[in-house]
Design an enzyme around this catalytic site. Structure first.
Site, PDB file in Angstrom:
ATOM      1  N   GLY A  11       0.832  -1.213   0.000  1.00  0.00           N
ATOM      2  CA  GLY A  11       0.000   0.000   0.000  1.00  0.00           C
ATOM      3  C   GLY A  11       0.858   1.250   0.000  1.00  0.00           C
ATOM      4  O   GLY A  11       1.899   1.288   0.654  1.00  0.00           O
ATOM      5  N   ASP A 103       5.702  -5.120   6.010  1.00  0.00           N
ATOM      6  CA  ASP A 103       6.334  -6.404   6.351  1.00  0.00           C
ATOM      7  C   ASP A 103       6.310  -7.412   5.194  1.00  0.00           C
ATOM      8  O   ASP A 103       7.273  -8.169   5.015  1.00  0.00           O
ATOM      9  CB  ASP A 103       5.727  -7.001   7.629  1.00  0.00           C
ATOM     10  CG  ASP A 103       4.216  -7.128   7.578  1.00  0.00           C
ATOM     11  OD1 ASP A 103       3.603  -6.662   6.600  1.00  0.00           O
ATOM     12  OD2 ASP A 103       3.651  -7.707   8.523  1.00  0.00           O
ATOM     13  N   SER A 105       6.502  -6.724   1.992  1.00  0.00           N
ATOM     14  CA  SER A 105       7.568  -6.293   1.068  1.00  0.00           C
ATOM     15  C   SER A 105       8.947  -6.658   1.628  1.00  0.00           C
ATOM     16  O   SER A 105       9.853  -7.045   0.869  1.00  0.00           O
ATOM     17  CB  SER A 105       7.494  -4.776   0.860  1.00  0.00           C
ATOM     18  OG  SER A 105       6.213  -4.418   0.424  1.00  0.00           O
ATOM     19  N   ILE A 127       0.932   3.461   6.265  1.00  0.00           N
ATOM     20  CA  ILE A 127       0.227   4.354   7.207  1.00  0.00           C
ATOM     21  C   ILE A 127      -0.123   3.625   8.508  1.00  0.00           C
ATOM     22  O   ILE A 127      -0.450   4.264   9.501  1.00  0.00           O
ATOM     23  CB  ILE A 127      -1.078   4.940   6.599  1.00  0.00           C
ATOM     24  CG1 ILE A 127      -2.099   3.839   6.270  1.00  0.00           C
ATOM     25  CG2 ILE A 127      -0.776   5.799   5.390  1.00  0.00           C
ATOM     26  CD1 ILE A 127      -3.504   4.376   6.022  1.00  0.00           C
ATOM     27  N   ASP A 128      -0.032   2.288   8.511  1.00  0.00           N
ATOM     28  CA  ASP A 128      -0.571   1.516   9.640  1.00  0.00           C
ATOM     29  C   ASP A 128       0.249   1.600  10.933  1.00  0.00           C
ATOM     30  O   ASP A 128      -0.262   1.306  12.006  1.00  0.00           O
ATOM     31  CB  ASP A 128      -0.703   0.031   9.251  1.00  0.00           C
ATOM     32  CG  ASP A 128      -1.683  -0.182   8.107  1.00  0.00           C
ATOM     33  OD1 ASP A 128      -2.527   0.696   7.882  1.00  0.00           O
ATOM     34  OD2 ASP A 128      -1.587  -1.232   7.442  1.00  0.00           O
ATOM     35  N   ASP A 130       2.443  -0.481  11.913  1.00  0.00           N
ATOM     36  CA  ASP A 130       2.254  -1.817  12.469  1.00  0.00           C
ATOM     37  C   ASP A 130       3.545  -2.634  12.558  1.00  0.00           C
ATOM     38  O   ASP A 130       3.501  -3.854  12.678  1.00  0.00           O
ATOM     39  CB  ASP A 130       1.208  -2.586  11.630  1.00  0.00           C
ATOM     40  CG  ASP A 130       1.609  -2.693  10.161  1.00  0.00           C
ATOM     41  OD1 ASP A 130       2.590  -2.039   9.748  1.00  0.00           O
ATOM     42  OD2 ASP A 130       0.932  -3.430   9.417  1.00  0.00           O
ATOM     43  N   MET A 170      -8.461   3.338   9.082  1.00  0.00           N
ATOM     44  CA  MET A 170      -7.658   2.195   8.609  1.00  0.00           C
ATOM     45  C   MET A 170      -6.654   1.747   9.674  1.00  0.00           C
ATOM     46  O   MET A 170      -6.611   2.280  10.776  1.00  0.00           O
ATOM     47  CB  MET A 170      -6.923   2.579   7.334  1.00  0.00           C
ATOM     48  CG  MET A 170      -7.790   2.543   6.096  1.00  0.00           C
ATOM     49  SD  MET A 170      -6.783   2.830   4.629  1.00  0.00           S
ATOM     50  CE  MET A 170      -7.908   2.341   3.339  1.00  0.00           C
ATOM     51  N   ARG A 172      -5.443  -1.856   9.383  1.00  0.00           N
ATOM     52  CA  ARG A 172      -5.435  -3.327   9.284  1.00  0.00           C
ATOM     53  C   ARG A 172      -5.577  -3.946  10.681  1.00  0.00           C
ATOM     54  O   ARG A 172      -6.570  -3.716  11.328  1.00  0.00           O
ATOM     55  CB  ARG A 172      -4.163  -3.815   8.597  1.00  0.00           C
ATOM     56  CG  ARG A 172      -4.388  -5.125   7.861  1.00  0.00           C
ATOM     57  CD  ARG A 172      -3.219  -5.471   6.979  1.00  0.00           C
ATOM     58  NE  ARG A 172      -3.088  -4.599   5.858  1.00  0.00           N
ATOM     59  CZ  ARG A 172      -2.842  -4.994   4.628  1.00  0.00           C
ATOM     60  NH1 ARG A 172      -2.695  -6.268   4.360  1.00  0.00           N
ATOM     61  NH2 ARG A 172      -2.725  -4.134   3.654  1.00  0.00           N
ATOM     62  N   GLU A 223     -10.296  -0.284  11.951  1.00  0.00           N
ATOM     63  CA  GLU A 223     -10.731  -1.448  11.174  1.00  0.00           C
ATOM     64  C   GLU A 223     -10.149  -2.680  11.886  1.00  0.00           C
ATOM     65  O   GLU A 223      -9.065  -2.639  12.436  1.00  0.00           O
ATOM     66  CB  GLU A 223     -10.255  -1.356   9.716  1.00  0.00           C
ATOM     67  CG  GLU A 223      -8.813  -1.681   9.464  1.00  0.00           C
ATOM     68  CD  GLU A 223      -8.475  -1.742   7.971  1.00  0.00           C
ATOM     69  OE1 GLU A 223      -7.545  -1.028   7.582  1.00  0.00           O
ATOM     70  OE2 GLU A 223      -9.117  -2.503   7.220  1.00  0.00           O
TER      71      GLU A 223
HETATM   72  P1  ADP Z   1       3.128  -4.658   2.762  1.00  0.00           P
HETATM   73  O1  ADP Z   1       4.493  -4.646   2.219  1.00  0.00           O
HETATM   74  O2  ADP Z   1       2.558  -3.275   2.939  1.00  0.00           O
HETATM   75  O3  ADP Z   1       2.984  -5.544   3.985  1.00  0.00           O
HETATM   76  P2  ADP Z   1       1.888  -6.746   1.182  1.00  0.00           P
HETATM   77  O4  ADP Z   1       1.749  -7.705   2.327  1.00  0.00           O
HETATM   78  O5  ADP Z   1       0.744  -6.641   0.223  1.00  0.00           O
HETATM   79  O6  ADP Z   1       2.147  -5.265   1.641  1.00  0.00           O
HETATM   80  O7  ADP Z   1       3.195  -7.163   0.388  1.00  0.00           O
HETATM   81  C1  ADP Z   1       3.634  -6.414  -0.724  1.00  0.00           C
HETATM   82  C2  ADP Z   1       4.272  -7.328  -1.730  1.00  0.00           C
HETATM   83  O8  ADP Z   1       5.405  -7.982  -1.131  1.00  0.00           O
HETATM   84  C3  ADP Z   1       3.392  -8.487  -2.202  1.00  0.00           C
HETATM   85  O9  ADP Z   1       2.511  -8.105  -3.230  1.00  0.00           O
HETATM   86  C4  ADP Z   1       4.433  -9.449  -2.708  1.00  0.00           C
HETATM   87  O10 ADP Z   1       4.902  -9.057  -3.974  1.00  0.00           O
HETATM   88  C5  ADP Z   1       5.545  -9.269  -1.683  1.00  0.00           C
HETATM   89  N1  ADP Z   1       5.435 -10.296  -0.636  1.00  0.00           N
HETATM   90  C6  ADP Z   1       4.583 -10.308   0.398  1.00  0.00           C
HETATM   91  N2  ADP Z   1       4.718 -11.426   1.134  1.00  0.00           N
HETATM   92  C7  ADP Z   1       5.675 -12.162   0.526  1.00  0.00           C
HETATM   93  C8  ADP Z   1       6.259 -13.440   0.765  1.00  0.00           C
HETATM   94  N3  ADP Z   1       5.896 -14.197   1.800  1.00  0.00           N
HETATM   95  N4  ADP Z   1       7.217 -13.874  -0.070  1.00  0.00           N
HETATM   96  C9  ADP Z   1       7.611 -13.112  -1.116  1.00  0.00           C
HETATM   97  N5  ADP Z   1       7.096 -11.908  -1.418  1.00  0.00           N
HETATM   98  C10 ADP Z   1       6.140 -11.428  -0.614  1.00  0.00           C
HETATM   99  O1  F6P Z   2      -1.744  -1.201   4.776  1.00  0.00           O
HETATM  100  C1  F6P Z   2      -2.348   0.019   4.454  1.00  0.00           C
HETATM  101  C2  F6P Z   2      -3.833  -0.152   4.288  1.00  0.00           C
HETATM  102  O2  F6P Z   2      -4.389   1.108   3.924  1.00  0.00           O
HETATM  103  C3  F6P Z   2      -4.581  -0.743   5.481  1.00  0.00           C
HETATM  104  O3  F6P Z   2      -4.792   0.204   6.504  1.00  0.00           O
HETATM  105  C4  F6P Z   2      -5.831  -1.250   4.828  1.00  0.00           C
HETATM  106  O4  F6P Z   2      -6.363  -2.322   5.562  1.00  0.00           O
HETATM  107  C5  F6P Z   2      -5.341  -1.707   3.476  1.00  0.00           C
HETATM  108  O5  F6P Z   2      -4.099  -1.069   3.241  1.00  0.00           O
HETATM  109  C6  F6P Z   2      -6.262  -1.387   2.329  1.00  0.00           C
HETATM  110  O6  F6P Z   2      -5.721  -1.960   1.182  1.00  0.00           O
HETATM  111  P1  F6P Z   2      -6.234  -1.615  -0.291  1.00  0.00           P
HETATM  112  O7  F6P Z   2      -5.650  -0.286  -0.659  1.00  0.00           O
HETATM  113  O8  F6P Z   2      -5.692  -2.711  -1.118  1.00  0.00           O
HETATM  114  O9  F6P Z   2      -7.717  -1.551  -0.221  1.00  0.00           O
END
Ligand code: ADP
Ligand code: F6P
Length: 319
Positions: A11, A103, A105, A127-128, A130, A170, A172, A223
């Site tokens: 995000g 996390d 990413s 923004i979270d 977290d 928001m 999560r 949320e």
């Molecule tokens: P954030 O980085 O904000 O936690 P996501 O959980 O959606 O957001 O992860 C972002 C991207 O990081 C995913 O779309 C994917 O490409 C990669 N990713 C997430 N989890 C994994 C994983 N377990 N192994 C490899 N790549 C991952």
């Molecule tokens: O991780 C940021 C965040 O805005 C969370 O607060 C929310 O749950 C989620 O992403 C929303 O994701 P999307 O933009 O895919 O609807």
């Protein structure tokens, strides 16, 4: 190390642009060649990679979002896909990768480092707020300020009409956006996923508030801390009042970054390049007690985020 690349993933968050700018300008200043990757890991896999210069990051420090764009790339969870991504970097001679994201990413970054020998450094952009290893993530401060703007406006109209405002924010699984904005916005209640609450008890408190003449009440609901329609129904039933639900949604993800987020962006971006130049990999940048820190990704991700119970107590006692 002569060449590095940078991407934003997951995000978006206000301050990502300012952080890209800081990392790019620091790297160029230190004599590195810099590449931008569009759409996070998706762009890495699909070779959406372009060379950047100092002008590439002009006029972005004040803009929300990420001009590199971002994406969620499920395929990156496959080792074969990560190899394609690493090969695209290796073809260009890129040895270091800066990943701005959360996390998920960071997990992807660690895997491409371990498997393919790309040096990676993560910057917390979400923004979270977290992530346990850092006091603040990039974008959190701006998001809370956006919520505060909304609380101020809602308080005005709720006061005029003797109404209860239930504001869904928001975060999560993390209640920080709700908790910080409730304290700073003077909300009567903060409902967060980390702390159990009794909605009937809250409804009775609102009823008491109204009986002693305090007609407008503001509740900030994170949320993940309950269903707004069900909560509103209980309050209406017990306190016999009008409850208006406002779901702020993605407005919290945009907007010009605050001073605090721009400063974090500058410090995080600068430190990420210094970490890469000192030969480090699998590191994430953070801030603890206003000092910039960097630590191992696995260690950082193993820390479990907890809500600050002292802040929760303050919030409850000030309402
Ligand atoms: P954030 O980085 O904000 O936690 P996501 O959980 O959606 O957001 O992860 C972002 C991207 O990081 C995913 O779309 C994917 O490409 C990669 N990713 C997430 N989890 C994994 C994983 N377990 N192994 C490899 N790549 C991952
Ligand atoms: O991780 C940021 C965040 O805005 C969370 O607060 C929310 O749950 C989620 O992403 C929303 O994701 P999307 O933009 O895919 O609807």
């Amino acid at each position: 190390m002569k060449k590095i690349a940078i991407l934003t993933s997951g995000g978006d968050a206000p301050g990502m642009n300012a952080c890209i700018r800081a990392a790019v300008r620091t790297a160029l200043h230190k004599g590195l060649e810099v590449y931008g990757v569009e759409r996070g890991y998706y762009g890495l896999v699909n070779n959406e990679i372009f060379k950047m210069d100092t002008h590439s990051v002009c006029d972005i420090i004040q803009r929300g979002g990420t001009f590199l764009r971002t994406a969620r790339c499920v395929e990156f969870k496959e080792p074969a896909t990560r190899k394609i991504a690493a090969d695209n970097l290796k073809k260009l001679g890129v040895e270091g990768l800066v990943v701005i994201g959360g996390d998920g990413s960071f997990t992807g970054a660690k895997l491409i480092s371990d498997e393919q020998g790309i040096n990676v450094v993560g910057i917390p952009g979400t923004i979270d707020n977290d992530l346990a290893y850092t006091d603040y993530t990039l974008g959190f401060d701006t998001a809370v300020n956006t919520v505060l703007w909304a609380i101020n406006s809602l308080r005005d109209t709720m006061t005029s009409h003797d109404r209860v405002s239930l504001i869904k924010v928001m975060g999560r699984h993390c209640g920080d956006i709700a908790l910080y904005s409730a304290i700073c916005g003077g909300a009567e209640f903060a409902l967060v996923p980390e702390v159990q609450y009794d909605i009937e008890n809250i409804a009775n408190q609102i009823k008491n508030n109204m009986q002693r003449g305090k007609m407008a009440n503001v509740i900030v609901l994170a949320e993940g801390a309950g269903n707004e329609t069900e909560i509103a129904a209980v309050i209406k039933g017990i306190a016999k009042c009008d409850v208006k639900i406002t779901t702020l949604g993605h407005v919290q993800r945009g907007g010009s970054p605050t001073m605090a987020d721009r400063m974090l962006a500058a410090r995080f971006g600068h430190q990420a390049i210094e970490a890469l130049l000192s030969g480090e990999t699998n590191r994430v940048i953070g801030i603890k007690n206003n000092e910039i820190v960097d630590l191992d990704i696995t260690e950082a991700l193993s820390q479990k985020k907890k809500i600050d119970l002292k802040l929760y107590e303050i919030c409850s006692e000030l309402n």
